[in-house]
Write a protein that holds these residues in place. Structure first.
Motif, mmCIF file in Angstrom:
data_model
loop_
_atom_site.group_PDB
_atom_site.id
_atom_site.type_symbol
_atom_site.label_atom_id
_atom_site.label_comp_id
_atom_site.label_asym_id
_atom_site.label_seq_id
_atom_site.Cartn_x
_atom_site.Cartn_y
_atom_site.Cartn_z
ATOM 1 N N ILE A 116 -1.471 -27.730 -7.252
ATOM 2 C CA ILE A 116 -0.209 -27.145 -7.744
ATOM 3 C C ILE A 116 0.800 -26.889 -6.623
ATOM 4 N N GLY A 117 0.513 -27.356 -5.420
ATOM 5 C CA GLY A 117 1.473 -27.266 -4.331
ATOM 6 C C GLY A 117 1.788 -25.849 -3.914
ATOM 7 N N ILE A 118 3.062 -25.570 -3.692
ATOM 8 C CA ILE A 118 3.501 -24.293 -3.155
ATOM 9 C C ILE A 118 3.212 -23.124 -4.090
ATOM 10 N N VAL A 119 2.960 -23.421 -5.374
ATOM 11 C CA VAL A 119 2.639 -22.356 -6.333
ATOM 12 C C VAL A 119 1.321 -21.673 -5.950
ATOM 13 N N ALA A 120 0.402 -22.425 -5.325
ATOM 14 C CA ALA A 120 -0.900 -21.860 -4.962
ATOM 15 C C ALA A 120 -0.762 -20.690 -3.992
ATOM 16 N N PRO A 121 -0.110 -20.848 -2.834
ATOM 17 C CA PRO A 121 0.053 -19.679 -1.959
ATOM 18 C C PRO A 121 0.927 -18.591 -2.565
ATOM 19 N N ALA A 122 1.851 -18.974 -3.467
ATOM 20 C CA ALA A 122 2.690 -17.968 -4.127
ATOM 21 C C ALA A 122 1.839 -17.065 -5.030
ATOM 22 N N LEU A 123 0.909 -17.676 -5.782
ATOM 23 C CA LEU A 123 0.020 -16.885 -6.637
ATOM 24 C C LEU A 123 -0.965 -16.063 -5.809
ATOM 25 N N LEU A 124 -1.410 -16.628 -4.687
ATOM 26 C CA LEU A 124 -2.272 -15.868 -3.790
ATOM 27 C C LEU A 124 -1.537 -14.630 -3.277
ATOM 28 N N LEU A 125 -0.264 -14.807 -2.947
ATOM 29 C CA LEU A 125 0.548 -13.685 -2.494
ATOM 30 C C LEU A 125 0.689 -12.635 -3.586
ATOM 31 N N LEU A 126 0.957 -13.064 -4.820
ATOM 32 C CA LEU A 126 1.091 -12.130 -5.935
ATOM 33 C C LEU A 126 -0.194 -11.338 -6.144
ATOM 34 N N ALA A 127 -1.322 -12.040 -6.100
ATOM 35 C CA ALA A 127 -2.612 -11.366 -6.285
ATOM 36 C C ALA A 127 -2.838 -10.335 -5.192
ATOM 37 N N ARG A 128 -2.479 -10.700 -3.969
ATOM 38 C CA ARG A 128 -2.693 -9.780 -2.858
ATOM 39 C C ARG A 128 -1.759 -8.577 -2.934
ATOM 40 N N LEU A 129 -0.564 -8.771 -3.493
ATOM 41 C CA LEU A 129 0.351 -7.651 -3.689
ATOM 42 C C LEU A 129 -0.224 -6.660 -4.704
ATOM 43 N N LEU A 130 -0.812 -7.191 -5.775
ATOM 44 C CA LEU A 130 -1.458 -6.327 -6.769
ATOM 45 C C LEU A 130 -2.611 -5.552 -6.138
ATOM 46 N N GLN A 131 -3.413 -6.242 -5.332
ATOM 47 C CA GLN A 131 -4.538 -5.577 -4.692
ATOM 48 C C GLN A 131 -4.061 -4.517 -3.694
ATOM 49 N N GLY A 132 -2.973 -4.814 -2.982
ATOM 50 C CA GLY A 132 -2.421 -3.831 -2.060
ATOM 51 C C GLY A 132 -1.931 -2.587 -2.779
ATOM 52 N N LEU A 133 -1.277 -2.791 -3.918
ATOM 53 C CA LEU A 133 -0.822 -1.668 -4.744
ATOM 54 C C LEU A 133 -2.006 -0.811 -5.178
ATOM 55 N N SER A 134 -3.075 -1.481 -5.609
ATOM 56 C CA SER A 134 -4.263 -0.775 -6.077
ATOM 57 C C SER A 134 -4.921 0.018 -4.962
ATOM 58 N N VAL A 135 -5.145 -0.617 -3.807
ATOM 59 C CA VAL A 135 -5.846 0.042 -2.715
ATOM 60 C C VAL A 135 -5.032 1.204 -2.152
ATOM 61 N N GLY A 136 -3.695 1.045 -2.122
ATOM 62 C CA GLY A 136 -2.842 2.138 -1.657
ATOM 63 C C GLY A 136 -3.026 3.390 -2.488
ATOM 64 N N GLY A 137 -3.143 3.219 -3.795
ATOM 65 C CA GLY A 137 -3.369 4.357 -4.674
ATOM 66 C C GLY A 137 -4.811 4.831 -4.664
ATOM 67 N N GLU A 138 -5.753 3.901 -4.492
ATOM 68 C CA GLU A 138 -7.179 4.245 -4.493
ATOM 69 C C GLU A 138 -7.522 5.180 -3.346
ATOM 70 N N TYR A 139 -7.035 4.858 -2.145
ATOM 71 C CA TYR A 139 -7.363 5.710 -1.001
ATOM 72 C C TYR A 139 -6.887 7.137 -1.230
ATOM 73 N N ARG A 195 0.806 -1.219 0.000
ATOM 74 C CA ARG A 195 0.000 0.000 0.000
ATOM 75 C C ARG A 195 0.845 1.276 0.000
ATOM 76 N N PRO A 196 1.961 1.349 0.739
ATOM 77 C CA PRO A 196 2.802 2.542 0.604
ATOM 78 C C PRO A 196 3.341 2.738 -0.811
ATOM 79 N N LEU A 197 3.714 1.627 -1.450
ATOM 80 C CA LEU A 197 4.182 1.729 -2.833
ATOM 81 C C LEU A 197 3.065 2.230 -3.742
ATOM 82 N N GLY A 198 1.853 1.714 -3.521
ATOM 83 C CA GLY A 198 0.706 2.189 -4.295
ATOM 84 C C GLY A 198 0.384 3.635 -3.993
#
Length: 469
Positions: free
Chosen positions: A111-134, A68-71
């Motif tokens: 898909i094993g460990i890739v699943a939480p890794a993709l979840l993390l990536l998605a959440r990073l994108l959402q954090g970037l978005s919300v940081g800028g949205e606010y 969010r700070p980056l966003g």
């Protein structure tokens, strides 16, 4: 005069509504993660006890906050340089990508460990978005609002922010009526993320038709004036970190304003659902209804408190939140922890939300009133996002960790202490509605426009007269 004023006010309402709808969808996408984490935690992480799986999803929730700070920096800078409307459109596009990625990612068993890794990536994108949205929505709603009604109109940021969470809970309640627990755990939790991605794409199209903030347009126009360009030749660029560093006091004020508010807000909204399930022992469907009804009333309170701040000032509402939050947080959380009565749990949660309204209803306008137009989005967004990332994003993780360590009550004192620190800021700060930077910029713009109009009307004879000794 009688016809232009209603037209101007209708234009303000139209811009606020269009900006708010997008804000609602963005925050829906953000909160769907927390609302449905009790269901998808088993899909993305190895088998274990439910608290450990929730702790894993909460950790990713916290990591999303770190973006969010980056966003706030990237999109705040973008909004100050290229316009509020463009930044808002970009932020919702990024959010759509994050939600769609969560909806389509296979589970850990596939898909094993890739699943939480993709979840993390998605959440990073959402954090970037919300940081800028606010940052951008707080700036936009504050700037397009009518003078004397800025508290009322800017409160719709939290109306739609909370409404996003409300819609997420509403979708959860509807799905719970049609799907059993096994279906929700297996695939039902993906439906709200698909809805969020589709809604974000629609908003991306709607935001392209929003009016740009007149404050931003006036700032850009003023920079084109030769005299202003010459005077500001040695000044840092609009929307730059160098420009932001010229306002250290205002940045520290944003941090102090936000600290207690963000911890309290995430405690009584996003974490409260898990708290009632894991600690109070109330059934999941019942907790969903408790949170839904409480947040619905909370939404209605925002514009009422915002309008009140236009009459009595912002500082009084903040002090109310600071005093009541510091004194009553520990008793409220302690009683909720020991009750299984849904009505009592709702009443206690509602009491806490009434207290928090003193912060949420006006937090956008108070911060926007501190900074001039040329640095407002970045000034509001970056220090706010840093504070939310450090304190708001870790609130749930700290609470669950203390619960695992059998010291859950320490978290209640932690929340009260954070609010107490912010109370010191509220007590010593000035009233921002008097001497608002937004109104000062608007007045300066009007003066420049009148001067140019008078010069044009006077014509060349005016210039000759001015040149005579």
């Amino acid at each position: 005069m009688t016809t232009t004023q209603p037209v101007g006010e209708r234009r303000v309402v139209a811009n606020v509504l269009r900006g708010s709808i997008g804000n609602l969808v963005e925050w829906y996408d953000w909160y769907v993660y927390t609302a449905f984490s009790v269901y998808f935690a088993k899909s993305f992480f190895p088998k274990g006890d439910s608290t450990a799986q929730l702790l894993s999803t909460a950790a990713i929730f916290a990591v999303g906050f770190l973006m969010r700070p980056l966003g706030g920096w990237l999109l705040g800078r973008y909004a100050d340089k290229f316009g509020r409307r463009s930044a808002l459109t970009l932020s919702v596009t990024v959010m759509a990508a994050g939600s769609l990625l969560i909806a389509l990612t296979p589970g850990y068993q596939t898909i094993g460990i890739v699943a939480p890794a993709l979840l993390l990536l998605a959440r990073l994108l959402q954090g970037l978005s919300v940081g800028g949205e606010y940052a951008t929505s707080a700036t936009y709603l504050s700037e397009v609002a009518s003078t004397g009604k800025r508290g009322f109109y800017s409160s719709f940021q939290y109306v739609t922010l909370v409404a996003g969470q409300l819609v997420a809970l509403g979708v959860q309640i509807i799905l719970q009526q049609f799907l059993n627990n096994a279906q929700m755990n297996n695939w039902g939790w993906r439906i709200p993320f698909v809805i969020g991605a589709a809604g974000a794409l629609i908003v991306m199209w709607l935001r392209r038709s929003m009016d740009e903030s007149e404050h931003f347009e006036a700032e850009v126009e003023a920079e084109r004036d030769p005299a202003a360009s010459s005077a500001g030749a040695n000044q840092p660029a609009r929307g730059s970190l160098r420009m932001l560093l010229q306002y250290p006091r205002e940045c520290l004020l944003v941090i102090g304003l936000t600290l207690g508010g963000t911890v309290a807000f995430y405690t009584y909204t996003t974490y409260m659902q898990k708290f009632m399930i894991n600690t109070s022992g109330i059934a999941k469907p019942t907790v969903s209804w408790i949170n839904f009804i409480a947040l619905l009333v909370f939404v209605v309170l925002q514009p009422l408190a915002g309008a009140l701040s236009d009459r009595v000032g912002r500082r009084k509402l903040l002090i109310f939140f600071g005093v009541a939050g510091t004194l009553l947080t520990v008793p409220i959380m302690t009683v909720i922890a020991h009750t299984k009565n849904p009505i009592a749990a709702w009443a206690l949660m509602m009491g806490a939300l009434v207290i928090i309204t003193g912060y949420t209803s006006i937090n956008a306008i108070v911060k926007a009133e501190l900074f001039p137009t040329k640095i407002r989005a970045l000034g509001v967004g970056l220090p706010y996002a840093l504070t939310v990332a450090i304190f708001g994003g870790t609130a749930e993780t700290i609470a669950l960790s203390l619960k695992q360590a059998n010291h859950e009550s320490l978290y209640f004192w932690y929340v009260a202490g954070c609010i107490g620190i912010s109370l010191l800021t509220y007590w010593f700060m000035r009233e921002t509605s008097s001497g608002s930077a937004i109104d000062a910029d608007a007045a300066a713009t009007d003066d420049v426009s009148l001067t140019k109009a008078d010069t044009s009307a006077a014509g060349p004879d005016h210039d000759l007269a001015a040149a005579r000794p």
